[in-house]
Scaffold this motif. Structure first.
Motif, PDB file in Angstrom:
ATOM      1  N   ALA A  64      29.238   6.753 -10.712  1.00 32.11           N
ATOM      2  CA  ALA A  64      30.036   5.570 -10.396  1.00 32.11           C
ATOM      3  C   ALA A  64      30.090   4.621 -11.594  1.00 32.11           C
ATOM      4  O   ALA A  64      31.163   4.080 -11.931  1.00 32.11           O
ATOM      5  CB  ALA A  64      29.456   4.854  -9.189  1.00 32.11           C
ATOM      6  N   ALA A  65      28.946   4.428 -12.253  1.00 36.30           N
ATOM      7  CA  ALA A  65      28.920   3.523 -13.406  1.00 36.30           C
ATOM      8  C   ALA A  65      29.833   4.054 -14.511  1.00 36.30           C
ATOM      9  O   ALA A  65      30.544   3.284 -15.177  1.00 36.30           O
ATOM     10  CB  ALA A  65      27.488   3.377 -13.923  1.00 36.30           C
ATOM     11  N   THR A  66      29.830   5.387 -14.716  1.00 36.51           N
ATOM     12  CA  THR A  66      30.696   5.975 -15.734  1.00 36.51           C
ATOM     13  C   THR A  66      32.169   5.766 -15.364  1.00 36.51           C
ATOM     14  O   THR A  66      32.994   5.449 -16.222  1.00 36.51           O
ATOM     15  CB  THR A  66      30.398   7.477 -15.873  1.00 36.51           C
ATOM     16  OG1 THR A  66      28.987   7.644 -16.077  1.00 36.51           O
ATOM     17  CG2 THR A  66      31.141   8.081 -17.045  1.00 36.51           C
ATOM     18  N   MET A  67      32.461   5.903 -14.069  1.00 38.11           N
ATOM     19  CA  MET A  67      33.845   5.692 -13.638  1.00 38.11           C
ATOM     20  C   MET A  67      34.260   4.239 -13.858  1.00 38.11           C
ATOM     21  O   MET A  67      35.374   3.963 -14.320  1.00 38.11           O
ATOM     22  CB  MET A  67      34.000   6.092 -12.167  1.00 38.11           C
ATOM     23  CG  MET A  67      34.152   7.606 -12.008  1.00 38.11           C
ATOM     24  SD  MET A  67      33.880   8.190 -10.318  1.00 38.11           S
ATOM     25  CE  MET A  67      35.126   7.305  -9.432  1.00 38.11           C
ATOM     26  N   VAL A  68      33.360   3.324 -13.513  1.00 40.46           N
ATOM     27  CA  VAL A  68      33.657   1.905 -13.761  1.00 40.46           C
ATOM     28  C   VAL A  68      33.952   1.685 -15.245  1.00 40.46           C
ATOM     29  O   VAL A  68      34.916   1.013 -15.628  1.00 40.46           O
ATOM     30  CB  VAL A  68      32.473   1.014 -13.320  1.00 40.46           C
ATOM     31  CG1 VAL A  68      32.630  -0.400 -13.851  1.00 40.46           C
ATOM     32  CG2 VAL A  68      32.365   1.000 -11.805  1.00 40.46           C
ATOM     33  N   ALA A  69      33.117   2.318 -16.083  1.00 33.45           N
ATOM     34  CA  ALA A  69      33.294   2.169 -17.525  1.00 33.45           C
ATOM     35  C   ALA A  69      34.671   2.664 -17.955  1.00 33.45           C
ATOM     36  O   ALA A  69      35.341   2.030 -18.779  1.00 33.45           O
ATOM     37  CB  ALA A  69      32.199   2.922 -18.272  1.00 33.45           C
ATOM     38  N   PHE A  70      35.124   3.782 -17.394  1.00 32.45           N
ATOM     39  CA  PHE A  70      36.446   4.311 -17.762  1.00 32.45           C
ATOM     40  C   PHE A  70      37.559   3.369 -17.298  1.00 32.45           C
ATOM     41  O   PHE A  70      38.488   3.078 -18.052  1.00 32.45           O
ATOM     42  CB  PHE A  70      36.656   5.712 -17.154  1.00 32.45           C
ATOM     43  CG  PHE A  70      36.192   6.812 -18.061  1.00 32.45           C
ATOM     44  CD1 PHE A  70      36.976   7.192 -19.145  1.00 32.45           C
ATOM     45  CD2 PHE A  70      34.984   7.445 -17.858  1.00 32.45           C
ATOM     46  CE1 PHE A  70      36.550   8.206 -19.996  1.00 32.45           C
ATOM     47  CE2 PHE A  70      34.549   8.449 -18.719  1.00 32.45           C
ATOM     48  CZ  PHE A  70      35.328   8.827 -19.781  1.00 32.45           C
ATOM     49  N   VAL A  71      37.415   2.883 -16.055  1.00 32.01           N
ATOM     50  CA  VAL A  71      38.505   2.094 -15.475  1.00 32.01           C
ATOM     51  C   VAL A  71      38.684   0.762 -16.202  1.00 32.01           C
ATOM     52  O   VAL A  71      39.811   0.338 -16.475  1.00 32.01           O
ATOM     53  CB  VAL A  71      38.261   1.863 -13.962  1.00 32.01           C
ATOM     54  CG1 VAL A  71      39.280   0.873 -13.405  1.00 32.01           C
ATOM     55  CG2 VAL A  71      38.363   3.192 -13.221  1.00 32.01           C
ATOM     56  N   ILE A  72      37.587   0.079 -16.529  1.00 34.61           N
ATOM     57  CA  ILE A  72      37.753  -1.219 -17.188  1.00 34.61           C
ATOM     58  C   ILE A  72      37.367  -1.181 -18.666  1.00 34.61           C
ATOM     59  O   ILE A  72      37.811  -2.028 -19.434  1.00 34.61           O
ATOM     60  CB  ILE A  72      36.969  -2.337 -16.453  1.00 34.61           C
ATOM     61  CG1 ILE A  72      35.465  -2.052 -16.467  1.00 34.61           C
ATOM     62  CG2 ILE A  72      37.483  -2.513 -15.027  1.00 34.61           C
ATOM     63  CD1 ILE A  72      34.646  -3.178 -15.841  1.00 34.61           C
ATOM     64  N   MET A  79      42.559  -2.789 -26.039  1.00 37.87           N
ATOM     65  CA  MET A  79      42.886  -4.146 -26.474  1.00 37.87           C
ATOM     66  C   MET A  79      42.154  -4.505 -27.767  1.00 37.87           C
ATOM     67  O   MET A  79      42.745  -5.049 -28.696  1.00 37.87           O
ATOM     68  CB  MET A  79      42.492  -5.164 -25.388  1.00 37.87           C
ATOM     69  CG  MET A  79      43.280  -5.061 -24.103  1.00 37.87           C
ATOM     70  SD  MET A  79      44.934  -5.764 -24.236  1.00 37.87           S
ATOM     71  CE  MET A  79      44.573  -7.519 -24.303  1.00 37.87           C
ATOM     72  N   LEU A  80      40.872  -4.183 -27.810  1.00 37.60           N
ATOM     73  CA  LEU A  80      40.078  -4.539 -28.995  1.00 37.60           C
ATOM     74  C   LEU A  80      40.629  -3.836 -30.233  1.00 37.60           C
ATOM     75  O   LEU A  80      40.639  -4.396 -31.323  1.00 37.60           O
ATOM     76  CB  LEU A  80      38.614  -4.146 -28.791  1.00 37.60           C
ATOM     77  CG  LEU A  80      37.801  -5.004 -27.827  1.00 37.60           C
ATOM     78  CD1 LEU A  80      36.389  -4.450 -27.698  1.00 37.60           C
ATOM     79  CD2 LEU A  80      37.756  -6.450 -28.292  1.00 37.60           C
ATOM     80  N   ILE A 152      33.026   2.036 -24.699  1.00 32.85           N
ATOM     81  CA  ILE A 152      33.980   1.122 -25.354  1.00 32.85           C
ATOM     82  C   ILE A 152      33.944   1.321 -26.864  1.00 32.85           C
ATOM     83  O   ILE A 152      34.977   1.451 -27.521  1.00 32.85           O
ATOM     84  CB  ILE A 152      33.653  -0.345 -25.004  1.00 32.85           C
ATOM     85  CG1 ILE A 152      33.831  -0.570 -23.500  1.00 32.85           C
ATOM     86  CG2 ILE A 152      34.553  -1.292 -25.789  1.00 32.85           C
ATOM     87  CD1 ILE A 152      33.409  -1.950 -23.041  1.00 32.85           C
ATOM     88  N   ILE A 153      32.732   1.380 -27.408  1.00 32.11           N
ATOM     89  CA  ILE A 153      32.620   1.470 -28.865  1.00 32.11           C
ATOM     90  C   ILE A 153      33.132   2.819 -29.374  1.00 32.11           C
ATOM     91  O   ILE A 153      33.846   2.896 -30.375  1.00 32.11           O
ATOM     92  CB  ILE A 153      31.155   1.209 -29.290  1.00 32.11           C
ATOM     93  CG1 ILE A 153      30.880  -0.288 -29.152  1.00 32.11           C
ATOM     94  CG2 ILE A 153      30.914   1.671 -30.719  1.00 32.11           C
ATOM     95  CD1 ILE A 153      29.437  -0.658 -29.298  1.00 32.11           C
ATOM     96  N   THR A 154      32.800   3.885 -28.647  1.00 35.53           N
ATOM     97  CA  THR A 154      33.283   5.209 -29.064  1.00 35.53           C
ATOM     98  C   THR A 154      34.805   5.263 -29.041  1.00 35.53           C
ATOM     99  O   THR A 154      35.451   5.716 -29.993  1.00 35.53           O
ATOM    100  CB  THR A 154      32.726   6.300 -28.120  1.00 35.53           C
ATOM    101  OG1 THR A 154      31.334   6.098 -27.963  1.00 35.53           O
ATOM    102  CG2 THR A 154      32.985   7.676 -28.687  1.00 35.53           C
ATOM    103  N   VAL A 155      35.390   4.792 -27.948  1.00 36.46           N
ATOM    104  CA  VAL A 155      36.844   4.884 -27.796  1.00 36.46           C
ATOM    105  C   VAL A 155      37.553   3.922 -28.752  1.00 36.46           C
ATOM    106  O   VAL A 155      38.569   4.265 -29.360  1.00 36.46           O
ATOM    107  CB  VAL A 155      37.253   4.602 -26.328  1.00 36.46           C
ATOM    108  CG1 VAL A 155      38.761   4.505 -26.193  1.00 36.46           C
ATOM    109  CG2 VAL A 155      36.705   5.692 -25.424  1.00 36.46           C
TER     110      VAL A 155
END
Lengths: 269, 378
Positions: A64-72, A79-80, A152-155
């Motif tokens: 679930a945490a990984t999914m949250v990370a993908f979604v937001i 954006m960054l 976030i940092i990888t992407v």
């Protein structure tokens, strides 16, 4: 011993001594874990109520945490990397904070924000009747807080390296921003998404400090595998070792997946 | 985010054209004045390209050629001027109108091709139709005839990384054409190719551009590419047009040193009175055309000038002497630079060099017939 054929850029032989020490230092604990594992009654320990609950909870919350990370997290990375907005540098710095922050401190910070009396949490409580602290969703929040920066940092890094000229070409072929992102950017980002996702999942799975601080240690509710290992160490060390084996297996699995599938091809692409 | 071009559903797509030369129902000319002002760079170029016409934009690196293309297709906003496709305004900063890239319907073949490495050749070509709302199957149906037409049918399932330079170039062209564009822009389409494939691809490309019914602009820094591909040539230097005209006209009568150098011509500036040109920097040349007076340019092909060890007695009306300054082998010829006045490049055979025992610093005689000198108003 012939020195012929040894390239001049290879290190002198003496360097091998500290190098081997480092390798042993990293490897011996793993060997210890494998040697001392209660192989004979491993099945019994692992299928105990506590273990199964902890394993299930860990897998569910980490997913679930990984999914949250993908979604937001992926939109934030986009954006960054590509949008011009005030405070972008600050935002980028903010993303890295959970990486360097001690997880326990992160847990306290989460309590102050999303706890029952937290600056945001009190409104969750009053308006939606949602409580995060000391609940299973709270585990997800704690894990996502600590693990999402990896994604976030990888992407973001991959997006910045990505050749925007190909995206320009897509625009001249009639594709709008969303189409370009979906059909050109995302496929080109796939290696980074997988690598970031695996890192995030592995980090979420191993999360301890923020989880125990923010979500507590209630067996069957918020007691994830790392917490069960910690508790087991005080009561039944062999159980702790057995549970550790599971975490080790999952981590090594993630590593293998990363190395063979994406890290190497991603680096050479 | 509201400015998102969307999924392209709103764009009025013409019926996919049948490759084989059938033109879209209507074609429009591309016209306007392209002004782009950036720090340390300025571009101000008026262009008018008719449907079916191929204009070659020739210029040195940094002249603004690529910026010109990027402005026309919408990747760079104009700072002044206006771009029109028929009656439709593509960009007009004064009226605050800027049609987004994906709605302009302008096909672009980029210098490095910019193919989508993650999909097959077929899906590269199908990308445009797919972006305009077609299903995958329908988009592929549109793409297939273009693959056939450009001789790519056998490569349909390959990935771009498995293509040669010439093949990748054709895929990029097919990909642009499969969108049924209103206009076509090509940025240095042959620059990435090696010399041997270049010749072949160049003539193929010329045929494909002839079949295209809309206006076409080809940017290049290679004179031969421009002369072969384009009907009309526009020369841009430092962001401004320095010469334009029919390809043959430009080739015969270059207006600037840059163009003359590209074409390998000697270009001399001077003052003409009654068939005699006093060259700036010294020297007097006789030209056949007595009708041109005043400030003129004289273009002389290097192989129209003869080199002699002693003063020639022939019928050539222009005879002068100079010092050999440079000897350079170009293919099967040898280009000798002789400092006059006037100073010129002379092409001779390698046999002639041996015969004359030419070396740097030697004194030589030069001769050229008056009829070989192209004289025109500069």
């Amino acid at each position: 011993m012939s020195r012929r054929g040894r390239p001049i850029t290879s290190p002198p032989r003496i360097v091998a001594i500290p190098a081997v020490i480092a390798l042993l230092f990293l490897g011996l604990p793993i060997v210890g874990l494998l040697f001392r594992a209660p192989w004979s009654n491993l099945g019994a320990v692992l299928t105990s109520r506590t273990s199964l609950d902890a394993l299930r909870l860990s897998l569910v919350t980490a997913t679930a945490a990984t999914m949250v990370a993908f979604v937001i997290g992926v939109p934030l990375a986009w954006m960054l990397a590509r949008a011009q907005f005030p405070g972008r540098r600050l935002a980028r710095a903010l993303v890295t904070v959970p990486l360097v922050l001690p997880p326990v401190v992160g847990g306290i910070a989460l309590l102050l924000a999303f706890g029952r009396r937290g600056i945001v949490g009190q409104y969750f409580e009053s308006c939606c009747g949602v409580t995060l602290a000391f609940t299973a969703p709270g585990v997800v929040v704690a894990e996502a807080f600590v693990a999402m920066p990896f994604l976030i940092i990888t992407v973001e890094g991959a997006l910045r390296v990505l050749d925007a000229r190909v995206e320009e070409a897509a625009a001249t072929l009639g594709a709008g921003r969303l189409t370009i992102f979906r059909r050109v950017t995302l496929p080109l980002l796939a290696p980074a998404l997988v690598a970031g996702g695996v890192l995030t999942f592995a980090r979420a799975l191993g999360e301890f400090g923020a989880t125990i601080t923010f979500a507590g240690n209630l067996p069957g509710v918020t007691q994830t595998l790392p917490l069960a290992v910690y508790v087991g160490l005080e009561g039944d060390p062999s159980e702790a070792v057995a549970l550790s084996l599971i975490l080790l297996a999952v981590s090594v699995g993630a590593l293998v997946l990363l190395r063979d599938r994406w890290l190497r091809t991603g680096a050479s692409a | 985010m509201a400015a998102d071009g969307g999924v392209g559903m709103t764009r009025a797509m013409p019926v996919p054209s049948v490759p084989g030369g059938r033109a879209p129902a209507e074609t429009f000319g591309l016209s306007g004045r392209i002004g782009v002002e950036r720090e340390g760079f300025s571009l101000d170029v008026a262009l008018d390209v008719e449907p079916g016409e191929v204009v070659g934009v020739l210029g040195p690196n940094g002249a603004g050629k690529s910026t010109l293309l990027r402005a026309i297709c919408g990747l760079v906003p104009l700072t002044h001027g206006r771009i029109m496709l028929g009656d439709a305004v593509l960009d007009d900063p004064e009226a605050d109108v800027m049609m987004p890239v994906n709605r302009r319907g302008i096909g672009v073949v980029f210098q490095e091709y910019r193919l989508f490495e993650h999909v097959s050749v077929l899906d590269n070509v199908a990308f445009g139709p797919r972006s305009s709302g077609s299903s995958r199957a329908a988009a592929r149906l549109v793409a297939h005839p273009w693959l056939d037409r450009l001789g790519l049918a056998d490569l349909a399932q390959r990935k771009p990384s498995q293509l040669s330079g010439g093949q990748a170039q054709r895929v990029a062209l097919a990909r642009a054409l499969a969108c049924n564009p209103m206009a076509l822009l090509l940025d240095e389409p042959l620059a990435a190719l090696d010399a041997s494939t270049r010749l072949e691809v160049r003539s193929e490309l010329r045929d494909h551009l002839r079949d295209f019914a809309g206006p076409t602009i080809v940017v290049t820094h290679d004179a031969i590419d421009a002369l072969v591909l384009a009907d009309r040539i526009v020369v841009i230097e430092d962001g401004l047009i320095t010469q334009q005209g029919q390809a043959l006209e430009v080739a015969r009568r270059p207006a600037t040193d840059y163009v003359a150098r590209l074409l390998g011509l000697n270009l001399l500036r001077g003052h003409a009175i009654d068939g005699e040109v006093t060259v700036d920097g010294g020297g007097l040349l006789h030209v056949a055309d007595r009708s041109v007076f005043g400030g003129v340019l004289v273009a002389i092909r290097p192989n129209a000038i003869l080199l002699h060890a002693d003063r020639p007695d022939g019928s050539a009306r222009n005879v002068w002497t100079g010092t050999v300054d440079g000897i350079e082998v170009i293919g099967d010829r040898v280009r000798v630079t002789v400092v006059g006045p006037p100073t010129v490049m002379v092409d001779v055979t390698s046999g002639a060099i041996a015969e004359l025992h030419l070396a740097r610093g030697d004194r030589v005689w030069l001769s050229a017939k008056a009829t070989e000198l192209e004289v025109y108003r500069g």
